[in-house]
Scaffold this motif. Structure first.
Motif, PDB file in Angstrom:
ATOM      1  N   ALA A 247     -50.083 106.289 -14.528  1.00  0.00           N
ATOM      2  CA  ALA A 247     -50.821 107.543 -14.692  1.00  0.00           C
ATOM      3  C   ALA A 247     -50.044 108.523 -15.577  1.00  0.00           C
ATOM      4  N   LYS A 248     -48.740 108.600 -15.399  1.00  0.00           N
ATOM      5  CA  LYS A 248     -47.926 109.506 -16.212  1.00  0.00           C
ATOM      6  C   LYS A 248     -47.904 109.064 -17.674  1.00  0.00           C
ATOM      7  N   THR A 249     -47.888 107.751 -17.884  1.00  0.00           N
ATOM      8  CA  THR A 249     -47.947 107.243 -19.255  1.00  0.00           C
ATOM      9  C   THR A 249     -49.275 107.612 -19.900  1.00  0.00           C
TER      10      THR A 249
ATOM     11  N   GLN B 283     -45.860 103.563  -6.738  1.00  0.00           N
ATOM     12  CA  GLN B 283     -44.974 104.011  -7.811  1.00  0.00           C
ATOM     13  C   GLN B 283     -45.399 103.427  -9.154  1.00  0.00           C
ATOM     14  N   ALA B 284     -45.851 102.178  -9.140  1.00  0.00           N
ATOM     15  CA  ALA B 284     -46.326 101.556 -10.385  1.00  0.00           C
ATOM     16  C   ALA B 284     -47.564 102.281 -10.895  1.00  0.00           C
ATOM     17  N   LYS B 285     -48.491 102.612  -9.985  1.00  0.00           N
ATOM     18  CA  LYS B 285     -49.693 103.346 -10.370  1.00  0.00           C
ATOM     19  C   LYS B 285     -49.331 104.733 -10.895  1.00  0.00           C
ATOM     20  N   LEU B 286     -48.371 105.366 -10.250  1.00  0.00           N
ATOM     21  CA  LEU B 286     -47.950 106.707 -10.659  1.00  0.00           C
ATOM     22  C   LEU B 286     -47.339 106.673 -12.052  1.00  0.00           C
ATOM     23  N   GLN B 287     -46.518 105.659 -12.316  1.00  0.00           N
ATOM     24  CA  GLN B 287     -45.909 105.534 -13.641  1.00  0.00           C
ATOM     25  C   GLN B 287     -46.970 105.300 -14.704  1.00  0.00           C
TER      26      GLN B 287
ATOM     27  N   GLU C 104     -51.103 110.127 -19.091  1.00  0.00           N
ATOM     28  CA  GLU C 104     -51.112 111.573 -19.305  1.00  0.00           C
ATOM     29  C   GLU C 104     -50.443 111.926 -20.635  1.00  0.00           C
ATOM     30  N   ARG C 105     -49.294 111.304 -20.892  1.00  0.00           N
ATOM     31  CA  ARG C 105     -48.595 111.581 -22.158  1.00  0.00           C
ATOM     32  C   ARG C 105     -49.453 111.169 -23.352  1.00  0.00           C
ATOM     33  N   THR C 106     -50.147 110.050 -23.220  1.00  0.00           N
ATOM     34  CA  THR C 106     -51.018 109.584 -24.301  1.00  0.00           C
ATOM     35  C   THR C 106     -52.163 110.555 -24.536  1.00  0.00           C
ATOM     36  N   ILE C 107     -52.774 111.019 -23.438  1.00  0.00           N
ATOM     37  CA  ILE C 107     -53.900 111.949 -23.542  1.00  0.00           C
ATOM     38  C   ILE C 107     -53.454 113.264 -24.179  1.00  0.00           C
TER      39      ILE C 107
ATOM     40  N   VAL D 188     -55.004 113.340 -10.571  1.00  0.00           N
ATOM     41  CA  VAL D 188     -54.663 112.013 -10.069  1.00  0.00           C
ATOM     42  C   VAL D 188     -53.152 111.917  -9.807  1.00  0.00           C
ATOM     43  N   ILE D 189     -52.357 112.383 -10.756  1.00  0.00           N
ATOM     44  CA  ILE D 189     -50.898 112.337 -10.609  1.00  0.00           C
ATOM     45  C   ILE D 189     -50.450 113.169  -9.410  1.00  0.00           C
ATOM     46  N   GLN D 190     -51.045 114.361  -9.263  1.00  0.00           N
ATOM     47  CA  GLN D 190     -50.682 115.218  -8.145  1.00  0.00           C
ATOM     48  C   GLN D 190     -50.986 114.548  -6.802  1.00  0.00           C
ATOM     49  N   GLU D 191     -52.147 113.912  -6.722  1.00  0.00           N
ATOM     50  CA  GLU D 191     -52.511 113.227  -5.478  1.00  0.00           C
ATOM     51  C   GLU D 191     -51.577 112.052  -5.206  1.00  0.00           C
TER      52      GLU D 191
END
Length: 223
Positions: free
Chosen positions: A132-134, A126-130, A136-139, A32-35
């Motif tokens: 998603a990255k958050t 950008q909000a969605k990307l941020q 990812e760190r949680t996962i 998802v982040i890559q896309e």
């Protein structure tokens, strides 16, 4: 194969729903982040082209206005020389330029609207990307914790560890037996004169150290 098919899919996406359906959420969130990152690059690239097109139109409008002013000047000159025919020709040329300028002005308005929409899309992306990255760190953090807990539980249930503790217990039981034998051997034995004197000396030494400690504490409390 991508998760999303277009920009609106990303903006309207529900990451929770996507991850809940995923068998391997850590891989899905990375995809998802890559896309999202790829889409952001594409949107920005498209915006650059739109901005360049807008600047080109703005330059062309400046030129057309200059040409229109020039034809206006020529029409006025022709009239001052009593050449109404030339004045009309100049005004017709000016009208064509004005028509072209109006068309470009309309195009410029459409580009401004498109850029405003793109700016809004980029902000949401950008909000969605941020987000998603958050996630990812949680996962990743949860995965590390789960892996560590599993390792600990696996070690706790390891037969080798169980066997080792069983051996420790057996060794302690053997020591208990040896200590018991030693105590039994001392039972009924009369202490020698030297043993009794040594005990007295030890008692005096302990008593002396105790008094010294009491005096030290008393001095400290008075201070």
């Amino acid at each position: 194969m991508g998760i999303f098919s277009r920009l609106s899919d990303i903006i309207n996406s529900n990451l929770n729903a996507i991850l809940d359906r995923a068998e391997e959420p850590e891989k899905i969130i990375r995809l998802v982040i890559q896309e999202m990152e790829d889409t952001l690059v594409e949107v920005r690239s498209s915006a650059v082209k739109t901005v360049a097109e807008k600047k080109e139109i703005e330059r062309r409008l400046v030129e057309l206005r200059r040409e229109a002013d020039e034809w206006q000047r020529k029409a006025e000159l022709a009239l001052s020389k009593d050449r109404e025919d030339l004045a009309k020709g100049a005004l017709m040329a000016r009208a064509k330029i004005a028509e072209a300028a109006d068309s470009l002005t309309t195009d410029l308005g459409r580009l401004d609207e498109a850029l405003a929409k793109t700016n809004d899309d980029i902000g949401q992306l950008q909000a969605k990307l941020q987000d998603a990255k958050t996630r990812e760190r949680t996962i990743i953090a949860r995965q590390k914790t789960a892996t560590a807990r599993l390792k600990v539980k696996t070690q706790l249930h390891d037969d080798r560890i169980t066997d080792a503790f069983s051996r420790f217990d057996q060794i302690e039981r053997n020591l208990d037996v040896l200590e018991g034998k030693a105590e039994v051997l001392d039972m009924g034995r009369k202490r020698s004169l030297a043993d009794e004197i040594a005990e007295l000396e030890n008692n005096d030494k302990v008593e002396s150290e105790l008094q010294a400690l009491k005096a030290k504490l008393a001095t400290k409390n008075q201070g």
